[in-house]
Design an enzyme around this catalytic site. Structure first.
Site, short mmCIF file in Angstrom:
data_model
loop_
_atom_site.label_atom_id
_atom_site.label_comp_id
_atom_site.label_asym_id
_atom_site.label_seq_id
_atom_site.Cartn_x
_atom_site.Cartn_y
_atom_site.Cartn_z
N THR A 1 0.86 -1.19 0.00
CA THR A 1 0.00 0.00 0.00
C THR A 1 0.89 1.24 0.00
OG1 THR A 1 -1.66 -1.22 1.20
CG2 THR A 1 -1.83 1.19 1.29
N LYS B 1 -6.88 1.76 -3.08
CA LYS B 1 -6.52 0.98 -1.90
C LYS B 1 -6.74 1.78 -0.61
CE LYS B 1 -4.85 -1.80 0.99
NZ LYS B 1 -4.75 -3.19 1.26
N ASN C 1 -9.76 1.12 2.39
CA ASN C 1 -9.51 0.89 3.82
C ASN C 1 -10.07 2.03 4.67
OD1 ASN C 1 -8.44 -1.60 3.59
ND2 ASN C 1 -6.33 -1.02 3.92
N GLY D 1 -17.61 -2.11 18.80
CA GLY D 1 -16.80 -2.87 19.75
C GLY D 1 -15.70 -2.00 20.32
N GLY E 1 -8.12 -2.58 14.83
CA GLY E 1 -6.66 -2.64 14.97
C GLY E 1 -6.11 -3.29 13.72
N CYS F 1 -3.40 -2.80 8.88
CA CYS F 1 -3.79 -1.93 7.76
C CYS F 1 -4.57 -0.69 8.16
CB CYS F 1 -4.61 -2.74 6.76
SG CYS F 1 -3.60 -3.93 5.89
N LYS G 1 -2.76 2.17 10.10
CA LYS G 1 -1.67 2.72 9.28
C LYS G 1 -2.22 3.47 8.06
CE LYS G 1 0.46 -0.45 6.61
NZ LYS G 1 0.34 -0.11 5.20
C1 UDX Z 1 -8.26 -5.08 6.35
C2 UDX Z 1 -9.14 -4.98 5.10
O1 UDX Z 1 -10.41 -5.58 5.36
C3 UDX Z 1 -8.45 -5.63 3.92
O2 UDX Z 1 -9.23 -5.45 2.74
C4 UDX Z 1 -7.08 -4.98 3.73
O3 UDX Z 1 -6.38 -5.60 2.68
C5 UDX Z 1 -6.26 -5.08 5.02
O4 UDX Z 1 -7.00 -4.50 6.09
P1 UDX Z 1 -7.71 -6.98 8.16
O5 UDX Z 1 -6.93 -5.90 8.87
O6 UDX Z 1 -7.08 -8.31 7.97
O7 UDX Z 1 -8.14 -6.46 6.70
O8 UDX Z 1 -9.04 -7.25 9.00
P2 UDX Z 1 -10.56 -6.76 8.99
O9 UDX Z 1 -11.40 -7.96 8.99
O10 UDX Z 1 -10.83 -5.77 7.94
O11 UDX Z 1 -10.67 -6.08 10.43
C6 UDX Z 1 -9.88 -4.96 10.80
C7 UDX Z 1 -10.22 -4.50 12.19
O12 UDX Z 1 -11.52 -3.91 12.21
C8 UDX Z 1 -10.25 -5.60 13.25
O13 UDX Z 1 -9.65 -5.13 14.44
C9 UDX Z 1 -11.73 -5.86 13.46
O14 UDX Z 1 -12.00 -6.35 14.75
C10 UDX Z 1 -12.30 -4.47 13.25
N1 UDX Z 1 -13.72 -4.47 12.84
C11 UDX Z 1 -14.07 -4.97 11.62
C12 UDX Z 1 -14.67 -3.92 13.68
O15 UDX Z 1 -14.36 -3.46 14.79
N2 UDX Z 1 -15.99 -3.90 13.25
C13 UDX Z 1 -16.37 -4.37 12.03
O16 UDX Z 1 -17.57 -4.28 11.73
C14 UDX Z 1 -15.40 -4.94 11.21
#
Ligand code: UDX
Length: 432
Positions: free
Chosen positions: A122, A205, A209, A254, A258, A261, A264
């Site tokens: 990214t 991208k 995010n 919640g 964290g 991605c 950052k």
């Molecule tokens: C994310 C993007 O979804 C992905 O497309 C990108 O390439 C990288 O970043 P990831 O960090 O693996 O992926 O996890 P994701 O499932 O998106 O969750 C990120 C954070 O958001 C987690 O801490 C999760 O607990 C939180 N989250 C997610 C919430 O608090 N509420 C939600 O409704 C969804």
């Protein structure tokens, strides 16, 4: 097709394994010989469902090879994907591109004939062009190349299927020749291809995010308000999300987001906007709300236990989300720190992430072998990560070993009535 990946983090390793799985011959370049040896033995360096098996299968089949030597990987490859880290620069929030440019320099030395160099990391708009300038400077005269920005959208925990069956994949190029080559290597990947110019792909991208992070913070803001007005945020967001223009995905409140991605990339997009003279106020608020959820959670603990000094709290789940051992920017780290500062004993349990957690959380956090062990003699249970196994917890057994039967559900994973009927005090996020 022969392809190379530079970097074997989440993006590099998962994409390399998937591209090998669909029949390509794939080289992956790393910096540390010890890590490369392990990967060549088919051993995955982190937990991701299905990855260990896919890695082993493709290493054994000779389709997936790891090396520390750029020459060995770049020379036979038609496309080289740069998948190195772009961490936050602490002082400015900008993405640190040192590794991207260092790998471009190494790739450039081994270009020959025509190849496409594609940044998957990214990176801010304009970075692929800078990679092109580096390649142009270091390559031998006869070599030619195309550039492509092919950002990655995989989620940890479902990375393999996200890579094989994405909603879309994005290919930003300057020439049809580069575009067609990158399209060809994606021919076994499902999803709609979005082809565009390089800057557009780079921004897609960050915008994706940032939009997802915005949805989460919006859901969290509605949770805060729900509590104040006596509404149940889960019902509010169900009602909102059933509107197909909005949808329910990523509206789960919640303790905040964290991971490697969202924190950052939100920071980086704010910094990019600032460089171009735009104050991205919306995203600054997204960050503020996200941080506030951790303190709000700690406030709930204080409200429930009163004098926190000497009290014991069982943290169930420490990973930043379920199905991963990744602890990067995990809300649990901050929450545990705040609880320890209040004089509490913090006992944590996580099905997968404890080993990694022990190296990043305060040394005062004690780790338990099971959820029930963590809850033994605890004054309160705190759910930080919604692991599936917590859904099946035997509430009666938990209640018997605890000092006080209180559950603070930082992910709204439980049915409040069910928990209350087992004799517990239930506190959720925004469930007024
Ligand atoms: C994310 C993007 O979804 C992905 O497309 C990108 O390439 C990288 O970043 P990831 O960090 O693996 O992926 O996890 P994701 O499932 O998106 O969750 C990120 C954070 O958001 C987690 O801490 C999760 O607990 C939180 N989250 C997610 C919430 O608090 N509420 C939600 O409704 C969804």
């Amino acid at each position: 097709m022969n392809v190379a990946f530079i970097g074997h983090g989440y993006v590099g390793l998962v994409t390399a394994a998937v591209f090998a799985e669909v029949g390509n011959t794939v080289w992956v370049v790393g910096r540390t010989k010890e890590k490369i040896d392990k990967l060549n033995a088919g051993i995955a360096p982190f937990y991701e469902p299905g990855l260990a098996e896919m890695l082993k299968r493709n290493v054994d089949a000779g389709r997936l090879k790891f090396t520390v030597d750029y020459k060995e990987a770049v020379e036979p490859s038609k496309i080289i994907f740069i998948c190195v880290g772009t961490p936050t620069t602490p002082s400015t929030g900008e993405a640190d591109l040192t590794q991207v440019f260092a790998s471009a320099t190494e790739i450039g030395k081994h270009l020959d004939g025509y190849k496409v160099v594609s940044v998957k990391s990214t990176v801010p708009p304009g970075t692929n062009k800078k990679v092109g300038e580096i390649l142009g400077r270091v390559k031998k005269e006869s070599a030619t190349f195309g550039l492509a920005s092919v950002p990655e959208f995989l989620r940890e925990g479902s990375a393999l299927s996200d890579t094989l069956h994405p909603d879309r994949y994005v290919i930003g190029t300057e020439t049809n020749e580069a575009r067609d080559l990158v399209l060809e290597v994606h021919k076994s990947i499902d999803g709609k291809a979005v082809t565009c110019n390089i800057e557009t792909a780079e921004l897609i991208k960050y915008a994706s995010n940032a939009m997802l992070a915005t949805k989460i913070s919006f859901g969290n803001a509605i949770a805060i308000l729900s509590e104040k007005v006596g509404a149940d945020v889960e019902k509010v967001l169900e009602g909102v999300g059933l509107d197909r223009r909005i949808g329910r995905n990523f509206l789960y409140p919640g303790v905040g987001y964290g991971g490697s991605c969202f924190p950052k990339d939100v920071k980086a997009l704010i910094a990019i906007a600032k460089q171009f003279g735009y104050d991205f106020e919306l995203l600054r608020a997204v960050e503020t709300i996200n941080k506030s959820m951790r303190s709000l959670f700690v406030e709930k603990v204080k409200q429930q236990v009163g004098d926190t000094k000497g009290k014991t709290i069982a943290l169930l789940g420490v990973a930043f989300k379920p199905d991963t051992d990744d602890m990067r920017e995990a809300p649990s780290i901050d929450i545990a720190k705040q609880l320890l500062a209040l004089g509490m004993h913090v006992v944590a349990y996580d099905p997968i992430a404890m080993e990694v957690a022990a190296s990043v959380m305060s040394s005062e956090v004690v780790f338990a072998k099971t959820a029930i062990q963590a809850a033994t003699n605890a004054d309160v249970i705190a759910i930080i990560t919604e692991w599936k196994e917590f859904r099946e917890l035997d509430l009666e057994a938990l209640g018997k070993v605890m000092k006080n039967k209180i559950i603070i559900d930082g992910r709204n994973m439980f049915d409040p009535e069910k928990v209350q009927s087992a004799g517990f005090t239930y506190v959720g996020m925004g469930r007024g």
